[in-house]
Write a protein that holds these residues in place. Structure first.
Motif, short mmCIF file in Angstrom:
data_model
loop_
_atom_site.label_atom_id
_atom_site.label_comp_id
_atom_site.label_asym_id
_atom_site.label_seq_id
_atom_site.Cartn_x
_atom_site.Cartn_y
_atom_site.Cartn_z
N ALA A 1 -53.12 -80.45 90.64
CA ALA A 1 -54.34 -79.61 90.69
C ALA A 1 -54.31 -77.99 91.75
O ALA A 1 -54.64 -77.22 91.28
CB ALA A 1 -55.30 -80.16 91.29
N ALA A 2 -53.73 -77.77 93.14
CA ALA A 2 -53.04 -76.62 93.36
C ALA A 2 -52.06 -75.87 92.82
O ALA A 2 -52.02 -74.81 92.63
CB ALA A 2 -52.32 -77.19 94.71
N LEU A 3 -51.25 -76.15 91.81
CA LEU A 3 -50.18 -75.86 90.90
C LEU A 3 -51.21 -74.35 90.29
O LEU A 3 -51.24 -73.34 89.96
CB LEU A 3 -49.53 -76.32 90.16
CG LEU A 3 -48.64 -75.36 89.68
CD1 LEU A 3 -47.52 -74.46 90.27
CD2 LEU A 3 -47.90 -76.38 88.37
N PHE A 4 -52.38 -75.03 89.41
CA PHE A 4 -53.23 -74.33 88.33
C PHE A 4 -54.58 -73.74 89.39
O PHE A 4 -54.69 -72.75 88.99
CB PHE A 4 -53.94 -75.09 87.17
CG PHE A 4 -52.72 -75.60 86.60
CD1 PHE A 4 -52.57 -74.60 85.44
CD2 PHE A 4 -52.10 -77.20 86.27
CE1 PHE A 4 -51.62 -75.07 84.46
CE2 PHE A 4 -51.02 -77.61 85.33
CZ PHE A 4 -50.85 -76.42 84.35
N MET A 5 -54.77 -74.19 90.07
CA MET A 5 -56.16 -73.48 91.14
C MET A 5 -55.77 -72.71 91.62
O MET A 5 -56.55 -71.23 91.45
CB MET A 5 -56.73 -74.60 91.82
CG MET A 5 -57.73 -75.63 91.09
SD MET A 5 -58.70 -75.22 89.72
CE MET A 5 -60.03 -75.56 91.62
N LEU A 6 -54.88 -72.79 92.52
CA LEU A 6 -54.06 -71.61 93.37
C LEU A 6 -53.13 -70.41 92.73
O LEU A 6 -52.56 -69.68 93.44
CB LEU A 6 -53.76 -72.14 94.81
CG LEU A 6 -53.91 -73.25 95.52
CD1 LEU A 6 -52.81 -74.10 96.33
CD2 LEU A 6 -55.34 -72.67 95.93
N GLY A 7 -52.65 -70.70 91.58
CA GLY A 7 -51.93 -70.25 90.56
C GLY A 7 -52.79 -69.31 89.79
O GLY A 7 -51.78 -68.44 89.04
N ALA A 8 -54.45 -68.81 89.97
CA ALA A 8 -55.29 -68.81 88.95
C ALA A 8 -55.07 -67.23 88.99
O ALA A 8 -55.22 -66.07 88.41
CB ALA A 8 -56.45 -69.17 88.58
N GLY A 9 -55.10 -66.62 90.24
CA GLY A 9 -54.63 -65.27 90.66
C GLY A 9 -54.15 -64.48 90.14
O GLY A 9 -54.30 -63.61 89.69
N PHE A 10 -52.64 -65.39 90.33
CA PHE A 10 -51.92 -64.79 89.96
C PHE A 10 -51.70 -63.94 88.50
O PHE A 10 -50.81 -63.25 87.76
CB PHE A 10 -50.20 -65.28 90.69
CG PHE A 10 -49.09 -65.24 89.41
CD1 PHE A 10 -48.38 -63.77 90.06
CD2 PHE A 10 -48.36 -64.88 88.90
CE1 PHE A 10 -47.59 -62.98 90.13
CE2 PHE A 10 -47.06 -64.72 88.96
CZ PHE A 10 -46.59 -63.71 89.24
N THR A 11 -52.38 -65.50 87.73
CA THR A 11 -51.90 -65.94 86.27
C THR A 11 -53.31 -64.58 85.45
O THR A 11 -52.49 -64.12 84.87
CB THR A 11 -52.68 -66.66 85.84
OG1 THR A 11 -51.71 -67.41 86.52
CG2 THR A 11 -51.90 -66.47 84.56
N LEU A 12 -54.07 -64.26 86.28
CA LEU A 12 -55.04 -63.25 86.30
C LEU A 12 -54.21 -61.45 86.65
O LEU A 12 -53.98 -60.53 85.66
CB LEU A 12 -56.29 -62.87 86.89
CG LEU A 12 -57.41 -62.53 86.98
CD1 LEU A 12 -57.62 -62.80 85.44
CD2 LEU A 12 -58.58 -62.15 88.17
#
Length: 165
Positions: free
Chosen positions: A56-67
């Motif tokens: 959950a942390a990997l995806f939720m916190l990495g979403a800004g970088f992905t954008l």
């Protein structure tokens, strides 16, 4: 404004450089869980939940970088075939009328649940699990804030690109 947008970009890069290690740690913990269960007959609910928390942390916190790096899911039926100017317009529309409102709504509607979870220090999902569901739920507003900030930074970059042209 451009300085602030660049600072937001750097913040999301810094978050990504830290959380990317969760992928490796998650695989190692899952490997240990499987070895523990099938070789030694040992099982740990907390270890299993830790994989869920890391995922959950990997995806939720990495979403800004992905954008930031433009690797997010995009429905590009038309996007790939239009001009750069049209892409910029689509991006501006998407940020202003889809992404920012939806993240604001998600933040608004999830906040009472997160607040209540912190108030009672919500316990484990399963008996014997990690006693920190309140931390897991805190990823929702963190996700929203990181996405909102990155969206605003991208809008600044898009408008700056237009004025520089």
């Amino acid at each position: 404004m451009l300085v602030l947008a660049n600072a937001i970009d750097q913040m999301n890069r810094a978050v990504a450089s830290v959380i990317r290690w969760l992928a490796l740690i998650m695989v190692l913990v899952q490997f240990c869980i499987v070895i523990g269960r099938y070789v030694f007959g040992f099982n740990s609910i907390a270890a299993q939940e830790s994989v869920l928390y890391m995922h959950a942390a990997l995806f939720m916190l990495g979403a800004g970088f992905t954008l930031l790096v433009d690797k997010h899911v995009r429905v590009d039926v038309f996007y790939a075939k239009v001009s750069h100017v049209a892409r910029r317009r689509i991006d501006i529309f998407g940020h202003l009328f889809l992404l920012i409102p939806s993240m604001t709504a998600l933040l608004y509607w999830s906040w009472p649940s997160v607040r209540n979870s912190w108030k009672i220090l919500e316990g484990p999902i399963s008996v014997g699990g990690i006693e920190a569901v309140f931390l897991l739920k805190s990823l929702i507003p963190a996700f929203c804030i990181l996405i909102l900030l990155q969206s605003l930074a991208l809008l600044v970059h898009l408008f700056h690109e237009k004025s520089a042209a």
